[in-house]
Motif scaffolding. Sequence first.
Motif, short mmCIF file in Angstrom:
data_model
loop_
_atom_site.label_atom_id
_atom_site.label_comp_id
_atom_site.label_asym_id
_atom_site.label_seq_id
_atom_site.Cartn_x
_atom_site.Cartn_y
_atom_site.Cartn_z
N TYR A 1 47.78 38.75 41.25
CA TYR A 1 47.89 37.99 40.01
C TYR A 1 47.44 36.54 40.16
O TYR A 1 47.37 35.81 39.18
N GLN A 2 47.14 36.13 41.37
CA GLN A 2 46.71 34.75 41.60
C GLN A 2 45.22 34.61 41.33
O GLN A 2 44.42 35.47 41.72
N THR A 3 44.84 33.53 40.68
CA THR A 3 43.42 33.27 40.43
C THR A 3 42.84 32.55 41.65
O THR A 3 43.56 32.02 42.48
N GLY A 4 41.51 32.56 41.76
CA GLY A 4 40.84 31.84 42.82
C GLY A 4 40.52 32.67 44.06
O GLY A 4 39.92 32.16 45.00
N ASN A 5 40.90 33.93 44.08
CA ASN A 5 40.59 34.79 45.23
C ASN A 5 39.17 35.33 45.04
O ASN A 5 38.93 36.13 44.12
N ALA A 6 38.25 34.93 45.90
CA ALA A 6 36.84 35.32 45.77
C ALA A 6 36.62 36.82 45.90
O ALA A 6 35.61 37.34 45.44
N LYS A 7 37.56 37.54 46.49
CA LYS A 7 37.40 38.99 46.65
C LYS A 7 37.76 39.76 45.38
O LYS A 7 37.41 40.93 45.25
N LYS A 8 38.46 39.12 44.45
CA LYS A 8 38.88 39.81 43.24
C LYS A 8 37.71 40.08 42.29
O LYS A 8 37.62 41.16 41.72
N ARG A 9 36.85 39.11 42.11
CA ARG A 9 35.78 39.27 41.12
C ARG A 9 34.90 40.48 41.39
O ARG A 9 34.68 41.29 40.49
N PRO A 10 34.37 40.66 42.62
CA PRO A 10 33.50 41.83 42.83
C PRO A 10 34.21 43.17 42.63
O PRO A 10 33.66 44.08 42.03
N ILE A 11 35.44 43.29 43.12
CA ILE A 11 36.14 44.58 42.97
C ILE A 11 36.55 44.78 41.51
O ILE A 11 36.45 45.91 40.99
N ASN A 12 36.95 43.73 40.81
CA ASN A 12 37.31 43.89 39.41
C ASN A 12 36.10 44.26 38.55
O ASN A 12 36.20 45.10 37.66
N GLN A 13 34.95 43.66 38.84
CA GLN A 13 33.74 44.01 38.12
C GLN A 13 33.35 45.47 38.41
O GLN A 13 32.97 46.21 37.50
N LYS A 14 33.48 45.87 39.66
CA LYS A 14 33.16 47.25 40.02
C LYS A 14 34.14 48.21 39.35
O LYS A 14 33.74 49.27 38.85
N LEU A 15 35.42 47.85 39.32
CA LEU A 15 36.41 48.69 38.64
C LEU A 15 36.07 48.84 37.16
O LEU A 15 36.07 49.95 36.63
N GLY A 16 35.78 47.74 36.49
CA GLY A 16 35.43 47.80 35.07
C GLY A 16 34.20 48.65 34.81
O GLY A 16 34.19 49.50 33.91
N ALA A 17 33.16 48.45 35.63
CA ALA A 17 31.92 49.22 35.46
C ALA A 17 32.16 50.70 35.75
O ALA A 17 31.65 51.57 35.04
N ILE B 1 42.14 42.98 48.59
CA ILE B 1 41.71 41.61 48.28
C ILE B 1 42.30 40.58 49.24
O ILE B 1 41.88 39.43 49.25
N GLY B 2 43.29 41.00 50.02
CA GLY B 2 43.89 40.08 50.99
C GLY B 2 44.71 38.98 50.36
O GLY B 2 44.71 37.84 50.85
N GLY B 3 45.42 39.29 49.27
CA GLY B 3 46.21 38.26 48.62
C GLY B 3 46.96 38.78 47.42
O GLY B 3 47.00 39.99 47.16
N ASP B 4 47.53 37.84 46.67
CA ASP B 4 48.30 38.16 45.48
C ASP B 4 47.38 38.62 44.35
O ASP B 4 46.48 37.88 43.95
#
Length: 189
Positions: free
Chosen positions: A117-133, A112-115
Motif C-alpha cells: 500500500y506504500q507509494t514510491g516502490n519502483a517495483k510496483k508499477r511494472p507488476i501492476n501494469q502487467k496485472l492490469g494488462a 515487490i519487496g515492500g508494503d
Amino acid sequence: MKLHKQDSEAMLKMSIGLVAFIYDGIVQEAEKLGRSPTDHIEHIICQHAYKNNLISPILTRHWGLREKIIQQACDTARRRILTKGFSPDIIYETFKEIASDSKWLDDYRTFIGGDPYQTGNAKKRPINQKLGASICEAIGGKVARSGNNKPIQKSVLGSIIRRYTVLGSCTLQAEQPGTKTQQPNQEGN
C-alpha cells in the motif's frame, strides 16, 4: 528475497517467426488457460529457462512468484465476470478482491519487496501494469476511450494501485442459467 543489479526486471522486446500451425496450437492452448498468446509464449519460454537452469534459483523463484500472482489475478477476474457479469471497473474490482486474500497479498509483498500500500516502490508499477494488462487480456477486455480517443483512467485511494484503466466491454460472458461455468485455471500453468 534480495535481487542483484543484473537480475533487473527490464523487459526486452523481440520478434520471432513461427510456423502458422504452431502459432495456432499456442493460441488454442493459451485460450484454454485464459492467457493471451503473448503471455503464453512468455510463460513457455520462462518454464524452459526454469527447468533447464538457465537462470539463477533466486530468479526462478522470483519469476515463478510473478507468474503465480498474475495467474491468480486473471483467474479472479474471469470468475468475477462469469459469476457477476461485466463491470467497466473490473480491473479495480479484481485488485480489491485479490488484495483481500492474505496469501496473494503476502506473495505480492514478497515480489515487490515492500508494503503493497506504500507509494514510491519502483517495483510496483511494472507488476501492476502487467496485472492490469493481463486481466484485460484474460477477459477479452476492450479499453474504454474518451472523446479524444485516449484510454479512460480512474484514480483510487487506499489501494495497492493508484489508477486503473476503465474497460468498455469484454468478450467473456457471465454464466447463463442452465449452463456450466468454465473453471479458472487452478494450477497457474
